[in-house]
Design a protein around this motif. Structure first.
Motif, PDB file in Angstrom:
ATOM      1  N   VAL A 558      67.709  30.717  -4.150  1.00 31.84           N
ATOM      2  CA  VAL A 558      68.757  29.890  -2.885  1.00 31.84           C
ATOM      3  C   VAL A 558      67.892  29.299  -1.789  1.00 31.84           C
ATOM      4  O   VAL A 558      67.292  30.202  -0.889  1.00 31.84           O
ATOM      5  CB  VAL A 558      69.652  31.045  -2.544  1.00 31.84           C
ATOM      6  CG1 VAL A 558      70.856  30.126  -1.497  1.00 31.84           C
ATOM      7  CG2 VAL A 558      70.606  31.536  -3.414  1.00 31.84           C
ATOM      8  N   ASP A 559      68.200  28.137  -1.657  1.00 33.19           N
ATOM      9  CA  ASP A 559      67.155  27.338  -0.555  1.00 33.19           C
ATOM     10  C   ASP A 559      68.249  27.509   0.676  1.00 33.19           C
ATOM     11  O   ASP A 559      69.247  27.125   0.798  1.00 33.19           O
ATOM     12  CB  ASP A 559      66.907  26.012  -1.075  1.00 33.19           C
ATOM     13  CG  ASP A 559      66.219  25.136   0.137  1.00 33.19           C
ATOM     14  OD1 ASP A 559      65.438  25.967   0.767  1.00 33.19           O
ATOM     15  OD2 ASP A 559      66.687  24.053   0.444  1.00 33.19           O
ATOM     16  N   PRO A 560      67.550  28.084   1.769  1.00 35.27           N
ATOM     17  CA  PRO A 560      68.435  28.384   2.946  1.00 35.27           C
ATOM     18  C   PRO A 560      68.728  27.012   3.709  1.00 35.27           C
ATOM     19  O   PRO A 560      69.691  26.649   4.470  1.00 35.27           O
ATOM     20  CB  PRO A 560      67.606  29.311   3.924  1.00 35.27           C
ATOM     21  CG  PRO A 560      66.100  28.925   3.518  1.00 35.27           C
ATOM     22  CD  PRO A 560      66.434  28.693   2.121  1.00 35.27           C
ATOM     23  N   GLY A 561      67.729  25.978   3.409  1.00 38.26           N
ATOM     24  CA  GLY A 561      67.909  24.704   3.959  1.00 38.26           C
ATOM     25  C   GLY A 561      69.121  23.915   3.552  1.00 38.26           C
ATOM     26  O   GLY A 561      69.874  23.150   4.308  1.00 38.26           O
ATOM     27  N   THR A 562      69.195  23.762   2.347  1.00 36.84           N
ATOM     28  CA  THR A 562      70.286  23.011   1.622  1.00 36.84           C
ATOM     29  C   THR A 562      71.488  23.933   1.241  1.00 36.84           C
ATOM     30  O   THR A 562      72.484  23.366   1.023  1.00 36.84           O
ATOM     31  CB  THR A 562      69.578  22.388   0.416  1.00 36.84           C
ATOM     32  OG1 THR A 562      69.301  23.033  -0.533  1.00 36.84           O
ATOM     33  CG2 THR A 562      68.422  21.372   0.884  1.00 36.84           C
ATOM     34  N   THR A 605      63.960  16.481  -8.583  1.00 32.25           N
ATOM     35  CA  THR A 605      62.585  17.272  -8.912  1.00 32.25           C
ATOM     36  C   THR A 605      61.280  16.783  -8.144  1.00 32.25           C
ATOM     37  O   THR A 605      61.073  15.705  -7.952  1.00 32.25           O
ATOM     38  CB  THR A 605      62.282  17.024 -10.560  1.00 32.25           C
ATOM     39  OG1 THR A 605      63.648  17.318 -11.430  1.00 32.25           O
ATOM     40  CG2 THR A 605      61.251  18.047 -11.036  1.00 32.25           C
ATOM     41  N   LYS A 606      60.621  17.935  -7.625  1.00 26.02           N
ATOM     42  CA  LYS A 606      59.518  17.872  -6.843  1.00 26.02           C
ATOM     43  C   LYS A 606      58.266  18.249  -7.649  1.00 26.02           C
ATOM     44  O   LYS A 606      58.286  19.613  -7.889  1.00 26.02           O
ATOM     45  CB  LYS A 606      59.601  18.195  -5.585  1.00 26.02           C
ATOM     46  CG  LYS A 606      60.717  17.641  -4.762  1.00 26.02           C
ATOM     47  CD  LYS A 606      60.338  15.986  -4.359  1.00 26.02           C
ATOM     48  CE  LYS A 606      61.360  15.533  -3.537  1.00 26.02           C
ATOM     49  NZ  LYS A 606      61.125  14.250  -3.243  1.00 26.02           N
ATOM     50  N   PHE A 607      57.058  17.789  -7.499  1.00 23.54           N
ATOM     51  CA  PHE A 607      55.827  18.420  -8.030  1.00 23.54           C
ATOM     52  C   PHE A 607      54.932  18.729  -6.827  1.00 23.54           C
ATOM     53  O   PHE A 607      54.287  17.873  -6.349  1.00 23.54           O
ATOM     54  CB  PHE A 607      55.199  17.663  -9.194  1.00 23.54           C
ATOM     55  CG  PHE A 607      56.066  17.225 -10.424  1.00 23.54           C
ATOM     56  CD1 PHE A 607      55.730  17.656 -11.602  1.00 23.54           C
ATOM     57  CD2 PHE A 607      56.945  16.546 -10.291  1.00 23.54           C
ATOM     58  CE1 PHE A 607      56.385  17.539 -12.610  1.00 23.54           C
ATOM     59  CE2 PHE A 607      57.857  16.115 -11.537  1.00 23.54           C
ATOM     60  CZ  PHE A 607      57.395  16.687 -12.789  1.00 23.54           C
ATOM     61  N   TYR A 608      54.727  19.939  -6.655  1.00 27.25           N
ATOM     62  CA  TYR A 608      54.266  20.413  -5.311  1.00 27.25           C
ATOM     63  C   TYR A 608      52.677  20.766  -5.918  1.00 27.25           C
ATOM     64  O   TYR A 608      52.408  21.558  -6.644  1.00 27.25           O
ATOM     65  CB  TYR A 608      55.001  21.598  -4.858  1.00 27.25           C
ATOM     66  CG  TYR A 608      56.152  21.434  -4.121  1.00 27.25           C
ATOM     67  CD1 TYR A 608      56.164  20.299  -3.020  1.00 27.25           C
ATOM     68  CD2 TYR A 608      57.346  21.646  -4.518  1.00 27.25           C
ATOM     69  CE1 TYR A 608      57.453  19.917  -2.353  1.00 27.25           C
ATOM     70  CE2 TYR A 608      58.711  21.248  -3.827  1.00 27.25           C
ATOM     71  CZ  TYR A 608      58.535  20.609  -2.844  1.00 27.25           C
ATOM     72  OH  TYR A 608      59.851  20.280  -2.053  1.00 27.25           O
ATOM     73  N   VAL A 609      51.785  20.272  -5.097  1.00 27.65           N
ATOM     74  CA  VAL A 609      50.316  20.670  -5.308  1.00 27.65           C
ATOM     75  C   VAL A 609      49.867  21.888  -4.497  1.00 27.65           C
ATOM     76  O   VAL A 609      50.168  21.986  -3.408  1.00 27.65           O
ATOM     77  CB  VAL A 609      49.461  19.503  -4.895  1.00 27.65           C
ATOM     78  CG1 VAL A 609      47.851  19.906  -4.821  1.00 27.65           C
ATOM     79  CG2 VAL A 609      49.765  18.316  -5.640  1.00 27.65           C
ATOM     80  N   VAL A 610      49.497  22.837  -5.447  1.00 28.81           N
ATOM     81  CA  VAL A 610      49.039  24.257  -4.749  1.00 28.81           C
ATOM     82  C   VAL A 610      47.789  24.492  -4.922  1.00 28.81           C
ATOM     83  O   VAL A 610      47.095  25.366  -4.332  1.00 28.81           O
ATOM     84  CB  VAL A 610      49.932  25.340  -5.346  1.00 28.81           C
ATOM     85  CG1 VAL A 610      51.274  25.382  -5.168  1.00 28.81           C
ATOM     86  CG2 VAL A 610      49.760  25.465  -6.929  1.00 28.81           C
ATOM     87  N   ASP A 611      46.962  23.828  -5.723  1.00 28.50           N
ATOM     88  CA  ASP A 611      45.537  23.853  -5.976  1.00 28.50           C
ATOM     89  C   ASP A 611      44.824  22.610  -5.846  1.00 28.50           C
ATOM     90  O   ASP A 611      44.792  21.874  -6.783  1.00 28.50           O
ATOM     91  CB  ASP A 611      45.078  24.395  -7.173  1.00 28.50           C
ATOM     92  CG  ASP A 611      43.633  24.972  -7.308  1.00 28.50           C
ATOM     93  OD1 ASP A 611      42.807  24.705  -6.376  1.00 28.50           O
ATOM     94  OD2 ASP A 611      43.141  25.575  -8.131  1.00 28.50           O
ATOM     95  N   PRO A 633      57.633  22.673   1.692  1.00 31.19           N
ATOM     96  CA  PRO A 633      58.314  23.418   2.767  1.00 31.19           C
ATOM     97  C   PRO A 633      58.283  24.679   2.821  1.00 31.19           C
ATOM     98  O   PRO A 633      57.860  25.413   1.823  1.00 31.19           O
ATOM     99  CB  PRO A 633      59.747  22.809   2.288  1.00 31.19           C
ATOM    100  CG  PRO A 633      59.816  21.733   1.534  1.00 31.19           C
ATOM    101  CD  PRO A 633      58.304  21.948   0.826  1.00 31.19           C
ATOM    102  N   GLN A 634      58.364  25.346   3.946  1.00 33.51           N
ATOM    103  CA  GLN A 634      58.052  26.855   4.071  1.00 33.51           C
ATOM    104  C   GLN A 634      59.107  27.689   3.166  1.00 33.51           C
ATOM    105  O   GLN A 634      58.806  28.695   2.799  1.00 33.51           O
ATOM    106  CB  GLN A 634      58.274  27.398   5.311  1.00 33.51           C
ATOM    107  CG  GLN A 634      56.756  26.892   6.412  1.00 33.51           C
ATOM    108  CD  GLN A 634      55.528  27.286   5.483  1.00 33.51           C
ATOM    109  OE1 GLN A 634      55.498  28.463   5.178  1.00 33.51           O
ATOM    110  NE2 GLN A 634      54.379  26.366   5.535  1.00 33.51           N
ATOM    111  N   ASP A 635      60.296  27.177   3.242  1.00 36.58           N
ATOM    112  CA  ASP A 635      61.373  27.676   2.243  1.00 36.58           C
ATOM    113  C   ASP A 635      61.152  27.772   1.064  1.00 36.58           C
ATOM    114  O   ASP A 635      61.423  28.721   0.325  1.00 36.58           O
ATOM    115  CB  ASP A 635      62.729  27.130   2.648  1.00 36.58           C
ATOM    116  CG  ASP A 635      63.322  27.236   4.091  1.00 36.58           C
ATOM    117  OD1 ASP A 635      62.857  28.250   4.660  1.00 36.58           O
ATOM    118  OD2 ASP A 635      64.053  26.309   4.409  1.00 36.58           O
ATOM    119  N   VAL A 636      60.414  26.883   0.482  1.00 36.72           N
ATOM    120  CA  VAL A 636      60.184  26.674  -1.044  1.00 36.72           C
ATOM    121  C   VAL A 636      58.700  27.684  -1.025  1.00 36.72           C
ATOM    122  O   VAL A 636      58.624  28.479  -2.239  1.00 36.72           O
ATOM    123  CB  VAL A 636      59.503  25.427  -1.455  1.00 36.72           C
ATOM    124  CG1 VAL A 636      59.028  25.492  -2.854  1.00 36.72           C
ATOM    125  CG2 VAL A 636      60.832  24.437  -1.505  1.00 36.72           C
TER     126      VAL A 636
END
Length: 941
Positions: A558-562, A605-611, A633-636
């Motif tokens: 559950v995303d607190p922002g949305t 849909t978002k593709f987040y880079v973590v490396d 986002p920090q929530d993610v």
């Protein structure tokens, strides 16, 4: 040409033109539809680049091969009547088109990567070539050479066939006085072609040096070229093969420049001179002999020199395998720490680690899924497909989404499946350690309409249109969409829109692609209606980024922002083209470089880079710059989990590759095995990695980690503990805790055997198994408390009836090779502190679920339900009027502190919860002392 023949030719041209027009129209409409779908997803540019490359290569390649096929057919045109020749020419061109279409159906990304790739800045240890050559360039070279060589050999065979036909039938073709010259020209051309094909074979032999670098090795201790392959095959024999193949090519070229030596014309007939073909045959025979000889030399070297000295000559290549594998599977930076647990456990240590103790998993993951489906699905078409582990703030929880299973609809009409029953609704969430008075998970997000409790954020949009569901729907429409049952009626809603394809403006494409006219005939659709497709998150990721490997463990949060439900999926970059790397997860290099997050309501849909250091991902980012984002986002980020599948592979790799000394690796001196446990109904299985919120040894605060245990091969004692950090500050950091080899530390199976061997527990479990129910054992968890390590195993009871619910009955704790138990984890740990093992009869069969006052409620994993809370003037330390604490008053005080501990934990006030636990410990100590004094008095009497 007669009139009929002309009319037939005209009809043939019209039919051909009609077929071509239909094919082109189908391609255009199909691609337009796919492009608009990807535009709706927000990634039209990504698909557009792949589509343009695919269309250009596939259809241009098909046309080119069709023209080449027609050119080859021209050889045979003079051998058949003109009417037959035209049909044959069309057939040859059509066949060439089909072959070309198949040959040049290329995957766009590898070819684009070959021209846009980023270097690895790491070279192979033998040829010293950057790994980017093996990953990007070599596969493209192999593919292209293979395709061209296939077409070239087909052309050679056709020329050879044509030459044989001319030569065999030259006696019947007496009218063609130019026939000998034609045969000579074809023979000469064939010799040139044969020479060139052997030049190609020489090039392939040279490229084979690099392909040999990707060999699997001996599957024992070298994953790549060993001594013989490195020193002889790659270092010497390859060059010998190249030279000899070029010698064969030269022999054919020699014949091509002197065609008069190949044949002579006698009485107008061509006669080939077989003696002049001896040189190419001799050259090819020399190559075959050399190939056999080099194979024999390699085998003899391996058996006579390498095997007797294997532990010395193979060491450099073993070292290369170790280094490459550790880097490729990403375990080269594992931090190794020695650890030896304390042999005592005190109340103060329990209080200090109250936060970690409060998150020990007494609810089993598999059992929780069964409970959710029984208690929270409400309708047969609602389904909890899986239960995942996550955390909110510092509380570890189980979470699952209530999704729509349309296959279970009682009336599966088009209206119901497409317009009405379009979505799931809400989530079920429960703490891993919290059970009700009936031993069931205590839900903090549940029901319809959706109810949530802290720390779970409020769910503003509980409808789930996207998740792991199949099928397409249309929303909104004039039909109200079912949310959940509500009394005699149903609660409904209308979709507000998201990343769907608008029906307006796309009716024709939708009708053609789905084969349905309902998009024109249905009066239920509106101008706001959207075609919702790719509702399965795995399929959606594949359609957007087919070059990424997708982990099959999507989980909701559950995303607190949305206030929306979001799905998170791990995506990997991978390649099998890393020299000397061992294979895990079916590949040789893998990185969890991308986290994909999809909105369950809108489908965004978002593709987040973590490396950002991953060279493969850098290449993909250069090809598709609009696909990835580095702004997380920090929530993610707060819900990032280290992927289970990758951790399994790394854990398996470390059973061998924790040994970095080549000699030790060769001798397998310290080979490990993944620990086993007894699970469910006494099944012995490999212990799966476990997500835990615990305070690791040497750390100051609890952390959400993924852990795995190791034992020596064929032994059961514990010698290693691997953890992966899931926290935002140290995400992905691997730590390996190694236990002393000079003293015994019980492993999971030794603990399981000790539990089973205990007569008191065995008797209790046997009794439960005989009362119309069966015992189910949960995961055996290793939990650090203070400087001590304890094993925790929950025990559940399930009635022998269909759809029965598993209920927590007992928690077993093993510490310092002694077994303790209790109705709850708190009870069992208090018994540990007081030294009351099950041999004393404490903790067995005391599974009360209500307090003395009869109040019902929930507990924080403790199995009791106090009715009041401690007062501000003393709480659990209150004494009766007489001034002396009685057993009854102390028990009541203990209940009160227990309830307050539960409330503070639920609020996330863990510091206060620790104080509550300390007060509870003091009260329990006084209660134990009071009971001991009473027993002493009775014995004195």
């Amino acid at each position: 040409m007669t009139g009929n023949a002309r009319r037939g030719a005209t009809v043939l041209r019209i039919l051909a033109a009609l077929v071509i027009a239909i094919v082109i129209l189908h391609i255009v409409l199909d691609r337009l539809f796919a492009y608009r779908l990807h535009q709706a997803l927000g990634y039209g540019a990504v698909y557009g680049k792949m589509m343009v490359f695919e269309l250009l290569t596939r259809y241009i390649g098909a046309v080119v091969i069709a023209l080449l096929a027609y050119a080859q057919f021209r050889l045979f045109r003079s051998l058949m009547p003109k009417s037959v020749a035209k049909v044959a020419a069309f057939a040859a061109s059509f066949l060439g088109y089909i072959v070309g279409y198949g040959l040049f159906s290329l995957d766009p990304t590898p070819w684009l990567a070959a021209f846009h790739h980023q270097v690895f800045h790491r070279t192979d240890p033998l040829l010293h070539v950057d790994l980017s050559f093996y990953v990007y360039v070599l596969p493209v070279i192999n593919e292209m050479v293979g395709r061209i060589l296939f077409l070239y050999i087909v052309s050679i065979l056709l020329h050879a066939l044509y030459l044989v036909v001319l030569w065999a039938f030259q006696g019947r073709i007496t009218k063609d006085t130019d026939l000998p010259k034609r045969i000579g020209r074809v023979a000469k051309r064939l010799m040139w072609m044969m020479g060139l094909v052997f030049v190609a074979f020489a090039a392939i032999a040279f490229i084979g040096r690099y392909n040999a670098m990707l060999s699997t090795g001996n599957s024992s201790f070298v994953s790549g070229p060993d001594f013989v392959m490195a020193k002889l095959d790659i270092g010497v024999f390859t060059w010998v093969h190249v030279v000899l193949l070029l010698l064969v090519a030269f022999a054919f070229f020699w014949l091509a420049v002197r065609p008069n030596r190949m044949y002579e014309v006698v009485d107008g007939f061509v006669r080939f001179q077989s003696r002049w073909f001896i040189r190419p045959i001799q050259a090819f025979g020399t190559f075959v002999g050399a190939w056999i000889l080099t194979a024999i030399i390699g085998a003899l070297t391996n058996s006579l020199y390498v095997h007797p000295n294997q532990n010395r000559v193979e060491l450099p290549y073993i070292k290369d395998s170790i280094d490459s594998t550790r880097w490729a599977i990403n375990i080269e930076h594992v931090k190794t720490k020695p650890f030896q647990g304390a042999d005592t456990l005190t109340t103060s240590e329990l209080n200090k680690d109250a936060n970690a103790v409060a998150n020990v998993r007494v609810n089993d993951q598999d059992q929780t899924k069964a409970v959710y489906n029984q208690l929270q699905s409400f309708k047969s078409y609602f389904d909890f497909q899986d239960v995942s582990v996550d955390r909110y703030q510092q509380q570890e929880v189980y979470v699952s989404a209530r999704q729509m299973n349309q296959s279970q609809l009682p009336v599966p009409t088009w209206i119901n499946k497409t317009l009405v029953y379009t979505h799931g609704y809400g989530v079920a969430i429960s703490p891993v350690n919290d059970v009700t008075q009936n031993g069931l998970p205590n839900l903090i997000a549940s029901d319809t309409p959706q109810v949530t409790q802290p720390p779970v954020p409020a769910l503003k949009q509980p409808q789930i249109y996207f998740g792991t569901m199949q099928g397409t729907v249309i929303a909104p429409s004039k039909e109200a969409e079912f949310d959940y049952p509500s009394g005699s009626s149903d609660a409904t809603s209308h979709y507000q829109g998201g990343d769907g394809l608008p029906v307006k403006g796309n009716r024709l494409l939708l009708a053609l692609e789905t084969g349905s006219l309902k998009y024109f005939t249905s009066d239920q659709l509106t101008d706001k209606s959207e075609y919702l497709f790719d509702r399965d998150v795995y399929q959606r990721i594949h359609d957007i980024a087919p070059f990424l490997r997708v982990d099959q463990d999507a989980f909701p949060f559950v995303d607190p922002g949305t206030g929306h439900v979001m799905w998170m999926v791990d995506a990997y970059t991978e390649t099998a083209n890393i020299p000397y790397a061992d294979t895990y997860m079916g590949t040789r290099y893998i990185r969890n470089s991308v986290k994909v997050v999809m909105d369950a309501y809108t489908g965004a849909t978002k593709f987040y880079v973590v490396d950002k250091t991953d060279p493969l991902l850098k290449t993909y980012m250069s090809i598709y710059p609009s696909l990835f984002t580095s702004q997380i986002p920090q929530d993610v980020r707060a819900h990032f989990r280290y992927p289970n599948d990758l951790f399994k592979a790394q854990s398996q790799a470390l059973t061998r590759y924790h040994m970095t000394d080549p000699s030790a690796f060769y001798n397998q001196e310290d080979l490990w095995s993944l620990a086993h446990q007894i699970y469910q109904q006494n099944q012995t299985q490999t212990r799966a990695p476990v997500y835990q919120m615990i305070r690791m040894p040497g750390e100051q605060k609890p952390a959400f980690v993924l852990s795995e245990l190791y034992t020596p091969v064929n032994k059961d004692n514990l010698n290693g503990w691997l953890v992966a950090d899931n926290g935002p500050a140290h995400y992905g950091e691997l730590r390996l805790y190694q236990f002393p080899q000079s003293s015994l530390v019980f492993g999971p199976m030794q603990v399981e055997n000790q539990i089973d061997a205990n007569p008191n527990i065995s008797q209790q479990l046997s009794l439960w198994n005989q009362q119309g129910s069966h015992v189910v054992r949960g995961d055996l968890l290793l939990v650090p408390i203070g400087d001590a390590l304890v094993y925790v195993e929950p025990i559940y009871l399930v009635a022998n009836r269909e759809n029965s619910l598993p209920q927590l009955q007992m928690v077993i704790v093993d510490f310092q090779q002694k077994v303790y138990s209790g109705d709850s984890l708190a009870d069992a740990l208090q018994n540990v502190v007081k030294g009351l093992s099950v041999d004393t009869g404490v903790g067995l069969g005391n599974n009360s679920v209500t307090s003395d006052t009869g109040n019902a409620g929930t507990t924080n994993g403790n199995g009791t339900t106090p009715s009041t809370t401690p007062s501000s003037t003393g709480g659990g330390n209150q004494t009766p009027a007489g001034g002396a604490a009685t057993s009854g008053s102390l028990a009541q005080s203990a209940q009160q502190w227990l309830q307050k501990y539960k409330e503070d934990t639920a609020k996330g006030n863990f510091s206060q919860a620790g104080q509550d636990l300390a007060q509870l410990g003091d009260v329990l100590n006084k209660l134990a002392a009071t009971q001991a004094k009473g027993n002493t008095s009775k014995s004195g009497k």
